[in-house]
Design a protein around this motif. Structure first.
Motif, PDB file in Angstrom:
ATOM      1  N   ARG A 131       0.846  -1.303  -0.080  1.00  0.00           N
ATOM      2  CA  ARG A 131       0.092   0.178   0.007  1.00  0.00           C
ATOM      3  C   ARG A 131       0.856   1.207   0.045  1.00  0.00           C
ATOM      4  O   ARG A 131       1.920   1.068   0.607  1.00  0.00           O
ATOM      5  N   MET A 132       0.322   2.184  -0.542  1.00  0.00           N
ATOM      6  CA  MET A 132       1.139   3.497  -0.781  1.00  0.00           C
ATOM      7  C   MET A 132       0.144   4.776  -0.370  1.00  0.00           C
ATOM      8  O   MET A 132      -1.035   4.437  -0.960  1.00  0.00           O
ATOM      9  N   VAL A 133       0.234   5.853   0.536  1.00  0.00           N
ATOM     10  CA  VAL A 133      -0.334   6.988   0.154  1.00  0.00           C
ATOM     11  C   VAL A 133       0.713   7.987   0.145  1.00  0.00           C
ATOM     12  O   VAL A 133       1.530   8.061   0.869  1.00  0.00           O
ATOM     13  N   ALA A 134       0.252   9.161  -0.564  1.00  0.00           N
ATOM     14  CA  ALA A 134       1.088  10.005  -1.030  1.00  0.00           C
ATOM     15  C   ALA A 134       0.361  11.482  -0.897  1.00  0.00           C
ATOM     16  O   ALA A 134      -0.830  11.255  -1.582  1.00  0.00           O
ATOM     17  N   MET A 135       0.964  12.441  -0.385  1.00  0.00           N
ATOM     18  CA  MET A 135      -0.020  13.528  -0.605  1.00  0.00           C
ATOM     19  C   MET A 135       0.636  15.258  -0.342  1.00  0.00           C
ATOM     20  O   MET A 135       2.066  14.842   0.316  1.00  0.00           O
ATOM     21  N   ALA A 136       0.517  16.183  -0.684  1.00  0.00           N
ATOM     22  CA  ALA A 136       1.117  17.239  -0.675  1.00  0.00           C
ATOM     23  C   ALA A 136       0.316  18.438  -0.925  1.00  0.00           C
ATOM     24  O   ALA A 136      -0.787  18.357  -1.462  1.00  0.00           O
ATOM     25  N   THR A 137       0.886  19.659  -0.307  1.00  0.00           N
ATOM     26  CA  THR A 137      -0.128  20.647  -0.340  1.00  0.00           C
ATOM     27  C   THR A 137       0.222  21.768  -1.523  1.00  0.00           C
ATOM     28  O   THR A 137       1.273  21.707  -1.916  1.00  0.00           O
ATOM     29  N   GLY A 138      -0.654  22.456  -1.944  1.00  0.00           N
ATOM     30  CA  GLY A 138      -0.203  23.587  -2.986  1.00  0.00           C
ATOM     31  C   GLY A 138      -0.233  22.984  -4.324  1.00  0.00           C
ATOM     32  O   GLY A 138      -0.038  21.737  -4.567  1.00  0.00           O
ATOM     33  N   SER A 139      -0.782  23.898  -5.468  1.00  0.00           N
ATOM     34  CA  SER A 139      -0.854  23.519  -6.801  1.00  0.00           C
ATOM     35  C   SER A 139      -1.391  22.143  -7.076  1.00  0.00           C
ATOM     36  O   SER A 139      -1.013  21.168  -7.774  1.00  0.00           O
ATOM     37  N   LEU A 158       5.459  15.538  -5.994  1.00  0.00           N
ATOM     38  CA  LEU A 158       5.014  16.257  -4.772  1.00  0.00           C
ATOM     39  C   LEU A 158       5.982  16.972  -4.158  1.00  0.00           C
ATOM     40  O   LEU A 158       5.730  17.610  -3.131  1.00  0.00           O
ATOM     41  N   GLY A 159       7.146  17.245  -4.816  1.00  0.00           N
ATOM     42  CA  GLY A 159       8.168  17.941  -4.028  1.00  0.00           C
ATOM     43  C   GLY A 159       9.082  17.336  -3.021  1.00  0.00           C
ATOM     44  O   GLY A 159       9.738  17.925  -2.106  1.00  0.00           O
ATOM     45  N   LEU A 160       9.230  15.978  -2.695  1.00  0.00           N
ATOM     46  CA  LEU A 160       9.906  15.289  -1.740  1.00  0.00           C
ATOM     47  C   LEU A 160      11.263  15.055  -2.252  1.00  0.00           C
ATOM     48  O   LEU A 160      11.654  14.276  -1.333  1.00  0.00           O
ATOM     49  N   ASP A 161      11.658  15.642  -3.399  1.00  0.00           N
ATOM     50  CA  ASP A 161      13.085  15.360  -3.804  1.00  0.00           C
ATOM     51  C   ASP A 161      13.867  16.637  -3.317  1.00  0.00           C
ATOM     52  O   ASP A 161      15.113  16.756  -3.620  1.00  0.00           O
ATOM     53  N   ASP A 162      13.257  17.595  -2.412  1.00  0.00           N
ATOM     54  CA  ASP A 162      13.991  18.498  -1.780  1.00  0.00           C
ATOM     55  C   ASP A 162      14.553  18.119  -0.493  1.00  0.00           C
ATOM     56  O   ASP A 162      13.948  18.084   0.497  1.00  0.00           O
ATOM     57  N   GLU A 163      15.889  17.486  -0.617  1.00  0.00           N
ATOM     58  CA  GLU A 163      16.527  16.994   0.524  1.00  0.00           C
ATOM     59  C   GLU A 163      16.645  17.849   1.659  1.00  0.00           C
ATOM     60  O   GLU A 163      16.888  17.463   2.846  1.00  0.00           O
ATOM     61  N   SER A 164      16.535  19.091   1.467  1.00  0.00           N
ATOM     62  CA  SER A 164      16.942  19.859   2.649  1.00  0.00           C
ATOM     63  C   SER A 164      15.677  20.026   3.470  1.00  0.00           C
ATOM     64  O   SER A 164      16.154  20.358   4.777  1.00  0.00           O
ATOM     65  N   GLU A 165      14.519  19.672   3.341  1.00  0.00           N
ATOM     66  CA  GLU A 165      13.303  19.568   4.041  1.00  0.00           C
ATOM     67  C   GLU A 165      12.875  18.315   4.144  1.00  0.00           C
ATOM     68  O   GLU A 165      11.655  18.479   4.870  1.00  0.00           O
ATOM     69  N   THR A 166      13.412  17.347   3.731  1.00  0.00           N
ATOM     70  CA  THR A 166      12.704  16.011   3.714  1.00  0.00           C
ATOM     71  C   THR A 166      13.451  15.075   4.828  1.00  0.00           C
ATOM     72  O   THR A 166      14.606  14.990   4.484  1.00  0.00           O
ATOM     73  N   ILE A 167      12.748  14.491   5.398  1.00  0.00           N
ATOM     74  CA  ILE A 167      13.157  13.282   6.267  1.00  0.00           C
ATOM     75  C   ILE A 167      12.918  12.186   5.996  1.00  0.00           C
ATOM     76  O   ILE A 167      11.668  11.954   5.423  1.00  0.00           O
ATOM     77  N   ARG A 168      13.725  10.986   6.269  1.00  0.00           N
ATOM     78  CA  ARG A 168      13.244   9.569   5.465  1.00  0.00           C
ATOM     79  C   ARG A 168      13.370   8.575   6.323  1.00  0.00           C
ATOM     80  O   ARG A 168      14.210   8.567   7.215  1.00  0.00           O
ATOM     81  N   TYR A 169      12.663   7.396   6.493  1.00  0.00           N
ATOM     82  CA  TYR A 169      12.601   6.222   6.659  1.00  0.00           C
ATOM     83  C   TYR A 169      12.514   5.410   5.809  1.00  0.00           C
ATOM     84  O   TYR A 169      11.713   5.139   5.016  1.00  0.00           O
ATOM     85  N   LEU A 170      13.585   4.231   5.885  1.00  0.00           N
ATOM     86  CA  LEU A 170      13.605   3.136   5.171  1.00  0.00           C
ATOM     87  C   LEU A 170      13.723   1.678   5.936  1.00  0.00           C
ATOM     88  O   LEU A 170      14.749   1.510   6.711  1.00  0.00           O
ATOM     89  N   GLU A 209      -7.993  25.232   4.172  1.00  0.00           N
ATOM     90  CA  GLU A 209      -7.287  26.365   4.383  1.00  0.00           C
ATOM     91  C   GLU A 209      -6.174  26.223   3.266  1.00  0.00           C
ATOM     92  O   GLU A 209      -5.825  27.275   2.846  1.00  0.00           O
ATOM     93  N   ARG A 210      -5.523  24.754   3.052  1.00  0.00           N
ATOM     94  CA  ARG A 210      -4.793  25.013   1.922  1.00  0.00           C
ATOM     95  C   ARG A 210      -5.148  23.755   1.035  1.00  0.00           C
ATOM     96  O   ARG A 210      -5.738  22.766   1.547  1.00  0.00           O
ATOM     97  N   ASP A 211      -4.882  24.062  -0.215  1.00  0.00           N
ATOM     98  CA  ASP A 211      -5.332  22.948  -1.093  1.00  0.00           C
ATOM     99  C   ASP A 211      -4.302  21.734  -1.426  1.00  0.00           C
ATOM    100  O   ASP A 211      -3.118  22.277  -1.235  1.00  0.00           O
ATOM    101  N   ALA A 212      -4.737  20.764  -1.480  1.00  0.00           N
ATOM    102  CA  ALA A 212      -3.914  19.518  -1.410  1.00  0.00           C
ATOM    103  C   ALA A 212      -4.290  18.328  -2.189  1.00  0.00           C
ATOM    104  O   ALA A 212      -5.339  18.247  -2.955  1.00  0.00           O
ATOM    105  N   VAL A 213      -3.330  17.494  -2.547  1.00  0.00           N
ATOM    106  CA  VAL A 213      -3.860  16.308  -3.178  1.00  0.00           C
ATOM    107  C   VAL A 213      -3.254  15.093  -2.608  1.00  0.00           C
ATOM    108  O   VAL A 213      -2.259  15.094  -1.779  1.00  0.00           O
ATOM    109  N   LEU A 214      -4.049  13.966  -2.899  1.00  0.00           N
ATOM    110  CA  LEU A 214      -3.978  12.716  -1.930  1.00  0.00           C
ATOM    111  C   LEU A 214      -3.805  11.662  -3.191  1.00  0.00           C
ATOM    112  O   LEU A 214      -4.944  11.306  -3.819  1.00  0.00           O
ATOM    113  N   PHE A 215      -2.952  10.870  -3.227  1.00  0.00           N
ATOM    114  CA  PHE A 215      -2.719   9.846  -4.320  1.00  0.00           C
ATOM    115  C   PHE A 215      -2.453   8.564  -3.364  1.00  0.00           C
ATOM    116  O   PHE A 215      -1.607   8.327  -2.378  1.00  0.00           O
TER     117      PHE A 215
END
Length: 898
Positions: free
Chosen positions: A707-715, A767-779, A741-747
């Protein structure tokens, strides 16, 4: 710019709106307090119309594909219209006029409809012009004509205020016509003795407020109405004086319904015999009985019979032509009736004239200044796309509708569009299921950008007014059709005076008005000027009249050769497709409260997804238990035509053995072709309306462990457009907007195997998750779990959860509510199904106007609140009222009430 009065572009209630603008942009909309259809009220869809008035997602300029397999390229209007005219003319010369066709829409204005109808029948010489109203209203038309002699709705909204018994059949009015349902609620509040009967297979919000709910099996309405007439005769509740003076055929009908005893009908319909008796007695003993009905009756292989046998009840009891009484077909689209008025269907001519009548054809030919109108009936909707698939129709022009989604047996329709030599699509929105097949895409102006008229369910004609310029190069539909028609004239009848001299929509209206002279819908007394000065008016409104007629047939005279209404003889026939061991379940389709048709417009508003916002198949708990399915599990629904994978949702509204799927979902929001991948294209032999309300299906649990859920705000619009092509990469996938309050997309996606790293990287980039300066990850590669979260300042702006998605709901609430993370930051990657302590989840929104959630309402109910306390404390249900039926149901179901 001052506020502009116009009408809502959604359902057939025809609500008046006031549009506010600034700098050529629509900024707000409110209900028009002076419009007699709504007196200022709007539903959730209408009240958010201004949020749809964005250039995002719009078709902004013409596009042309020169050869199959090539992409479309931007072009000019002149080039696009010349290309289309040349191709149409060549096909007509080689194969004849019936090798081309026009498929139009109940969302067009009357003036648009008129030009298209004249273009097909007057210029091209084909009756191949049909409309998506064929899918919703044609059985109602055929039922009126079979019994009353004409397509004339005899009632008005004011009748709700005078009714003593209201019977709603095959309509979830609380969802489909919310403002009208508010009027029913008001009438019941004023008259506690008013009885409400609801006939519907589902226990809908409408049914939950009924005094008597008959949950009939789909397609058994004829047996039910015949049994009710049987009771009326047996109990002496028929009006013999009215029958003798104003009808014909009752003695034959009385014999025909002898066998339809309440018990016999109970065995067919699946409802108690005593409830059938009670419904008949309430209807027959009332001083004024009003029936309201919609797609549940119409979308059937015997829809004409269902309509006619219901009208039989009115004729037998004299409940017609007087205040509070009559059979009232609720129009599904804003101008389905206007399309019928101009003859914009394959079997009609202007002003309710019949194509089969040689005299009527001669009248129209004389009015149009042509030699003749073709006498061969045109292809109706299902027949039309079958003819395209067979190569009989080689070019098709589609305007303001989305048949690749809305037609039954969607796979066959899509194959037909692939085979067509030329597909022209005239559309306001660039990305619908149908625009993908367009060789020529013409940008159309839309709500708030057009001038003309529409006719609502009570025969009331309203002005539609332009508030802002159309974006880009979009043009009004009548103007584009006229420009094409003049080019086609140059190629087919060069040197003769044009049939299309129109310079404005008012020119078109005036010509249409003249065609109605002396007809049942005579509007020769109307004009744009009168509609401007006196507001919306009902037809008939002949020259010299002071006003229109709220009610028809008050004198008992009907537009038949002998002036009498005719009783219809019809026996019960089962649905076209039977269930069996391979396909044991019945599929039913219908509406969500806050969405409209294929969501090309309402899908632009994220907050409209807060109530029922993700695709699901609704099942009775017994069916879920039997199949080992739990809420949220994925299921595969299959028919003899196709299949669809959806999340399962438990619902006691659905009968055991049934599956309910909302009609709105299509390939812009969901992998696959939506519920019409499953539906059957069999149709009523009289009305030619397809049986969209019943299909035999089977359901199996889908084993999709990843399963995957992905979402982001804006545009959100741009991100959805980028994500939409990826839906097909998964076994299940959906992509919807959300937020306030903010428009977002849910995939959301699920598959048998984990998605490839390249695919996940593509999603991250969108979704803008390739911005490493603000993104934290778990694998955790051993368990195929990966999580990425982007935090900007203290705001959660993007999330992707793979393999472990338990936290998606509270993270979505955090994102949608623009919650400052604070101490929540430490939990964003944790596998927590419940939110951390101190965070109150929003959850599903019940009251969309004021953003009141189901969670908040249940908390108040647990504290002892009743309806008035809820409204005082939370204000829910105090704005448009669309949520009131659901809130009342929640109040009635609380433990204190029990």
């Amino acid at each position: 710019m001052p506020a502009v009065r116009s009408t809502c572009c959604y359902c057939g209630v025809g609500c008046g709106v006031v549009i506010e603008t600034a700098a050529d942009r629509i900024t707000a909309v409110k209900g028009d307090p002076d419009h007699p259809a709504n007196f200022g009220r709007l539903c959730t869809k209408g009240s958010t119309l201004h949020l749809t008035a964005s250039p995002e997602g719009r078709a902004l300029y013409p596009e042309l594909r020169r050869a199959r397999g090539e992409p479309r390229e931007r072009t000019t209007w002149n080039h696009a219209l010349d290309f289309a005219a040349e191709r149409f003319a060549a096909i007509i010369r080689e194969h004849g006029p019936d090798a081309v066709a026009f498929y139009i829409s109940g969302q067009l204005l009357t003036e648009d409809y008129y030009v298209f109808n004249k273009l097909a029948k007057g210029l091209v010489g084909t009756n191949n012009v049909d409309t998506n109203s064929r899918l919703c209203m044609s059985s109602a038309v055929a039922g009126y004509k079979a019994t009353l002699g004409a397509d004339s709705v005899p009632t008005c909204y004011e009748d709700i205020d005078h009714a003593v018994c209201i019977l709603i059949a095959g309509s979830n009015t609380a969802y489909a016509h919310p403002v009208l349902f508010r009027r029913i609620e008001d009438a019941r509040a004023k008259n506690p003795d008013l009885r409400l009967i609801v006939i519907d297979p589902r226990a809908t919000d409408t049914a939950s407020l009924a005094d008597l709910h008959l949950p009939v099996l789909p397609g058994t309405d004829v047996a039910l109405f015949n049994a009710m007439l049987h009771v009326l005769v047996w109990d002496g509740l028929v009006d013999q004086q009215f029958i003798r003076a104003h009808t014909t055929g009752f003695d034959v009908l009385k014999e025909a319904v002898r066998e339809y005893t309440p018990q016999a009908a109970s065995d067919i319909c699946g409802v108690p015999a005593e409830d059938i008796v009670l419904a008949a007695r309430w209807f027959g003993s009332s001083n004024a009985s009003l029936s309201l009905y919609c797609q549940g009756l119409n979308q059937s292989t015997h829809g004409t019979d269902s309509n006619a046998t219901l009208i039989n009840l009115h004729l037998a009891t004299g409940h017609i032509g007087k205040p509070g009484a009559g059979p009232f077909s609720l129009t599904g689209q804003p101008n389905a009736m206007g399309g019928r008025e101009v003859g914009g269907m394959a079997n009609l001519l202007s002003a309710h004239r019949n194509l089969a009548d040689a005299g009527h054809r001669a009248e129209v030919a004389r009015l149009w200044g042509i030699d003749t109108v073709p006498d061969k009936p045109g292809k109706t909707a299902v027949e039309l796309f079958d003819a395209v698939a067979k190569g009989e129709v080689k070019a098709i022009w589609i305007s303001c509708t989305n048949p690749a989604h809305s037609m039954p047996d969607a796979a066959r329709v899509r194959e037909a569009l692939k085979k067509a030599e030329l597909v022209v699509v005239q559309e306001a929105y660039r990305h619908t299921d149908t625009t993908a097949f367009a060789d020529v895409l013409l940008p159309a102006s839309s709500w708030g950008e057009k001038e003309g008229t529409v006719t609502n369910s009570e025969r009331r004609i309203s002005r539609v007014r332009k508030a802002v310029p159309a974006p880009g190069e979009a043009r009004p539909d009548w103007e584009a059709a006229t420009a094409f028609a003049r080019r086609l004239e140059e190629r087919l009848r060069s040197g003769r005076p044009t049939l299309f001299p129109y310079r404005s929509p008012e020119d078109v209206f005036n010509e249409h008005r003249e065609t109605t002279r002396g007809r049942d819908l005579d509007i020769t007394g109307l004009s744009y000027g009168l509609l401007e000065s006196r507001g919306p008016q009902q037809w008939p409104f002949p020259e010299g009249a002071e006003s229109g007629k709220p009610r028809l047939f008050e004198d008992g005279e009907f537009p038949t050769p002998d002036g009498r209404a005719r009783f219809a003889i019809a026996g019960y026939r089962p649905p076209a497709e039977k269930t069996d061991a391979r396909y044991p379940l019945r599929l039913n389709t219908g509406r969500l409260r806050d969405h409209w048709h294929g969501m090309s417009r309402s899908g632009q508003v994220p907050q409209l997804f807060d109530h029922g916002g993700e695709p699901a198949a609704y099942l009775h708990p017994e069916d879920m238990l039997r199949r080992g399915v739990k809420n949220g599990d994925f299921v595969r629904i299959s028919s003899r035509r196709g299949s669809l994978t959806l999340a399962a949702a438990e619902s006691i509204e659905v009968r055991p053995g049934h599956v309910f799927v909302p009609m709105h979902w299509n390939s812009q929001f969901l992998k696959g072709h939506g519920p019409n991948a499953l539906t059957i294209s069999a149709y009523d032999p009289v009305s030619k309306q397809p049986e969209l309300k019943h299909a035999a299906v089977r359901l199996e649990k889908a084993d999709l462990p990843w399963r995957m859920v992905a979402m982001a705000t804006g545009s959100s619009a741009a991100r959805r457009e980028a994500l939409q092509p990826l839906l097909e990469q998964f076994d299940f996938a959906s992509c919807v907007p959300f937020g306030r309050e903010r428009d977002a997309v849910l995939f959301r996606a699920a598959s048998r195997e984990p998605a490839a790293a390249e695919l996940l990287a593509r999603i991250d980039h969108i979704l803008g998750l390739d911005d490493e300066s603000e993104t934290i990850r778990y694998l955790d590669s051993r368990r195929n779990i990966s999580k990425s979260v982007r935090i900007h300042g203290e705001a959660l702006v993007a999330v992707r959860l793979c393999g472990e998605t338990a936290a998606c709901d509270w993270l979505k609430d955090t994102m949608a509510g623009a919650v400052s993370l604070g101490d929540l930051r430490r939990w964003v990657l944790a596998p927590m199904a419940r939110p951390p302590a101190g965070f109150a989840p929003q959850g599903r929104v019940v009251c969309n106007c004021l953003n009141v959630s189901e969670h908040a309402i249940r908390q108040a109910l647990d504290g002892g609140a009743d309806l008035s306390a809820l409204q005082a404390r939370l204000k829910c249900g105090t704005e448009c009222g669309s949520c009131l039926p659901e809130i009342k149901r929640m109040v009635a179901a609380r433990p204190q009430a029990a």
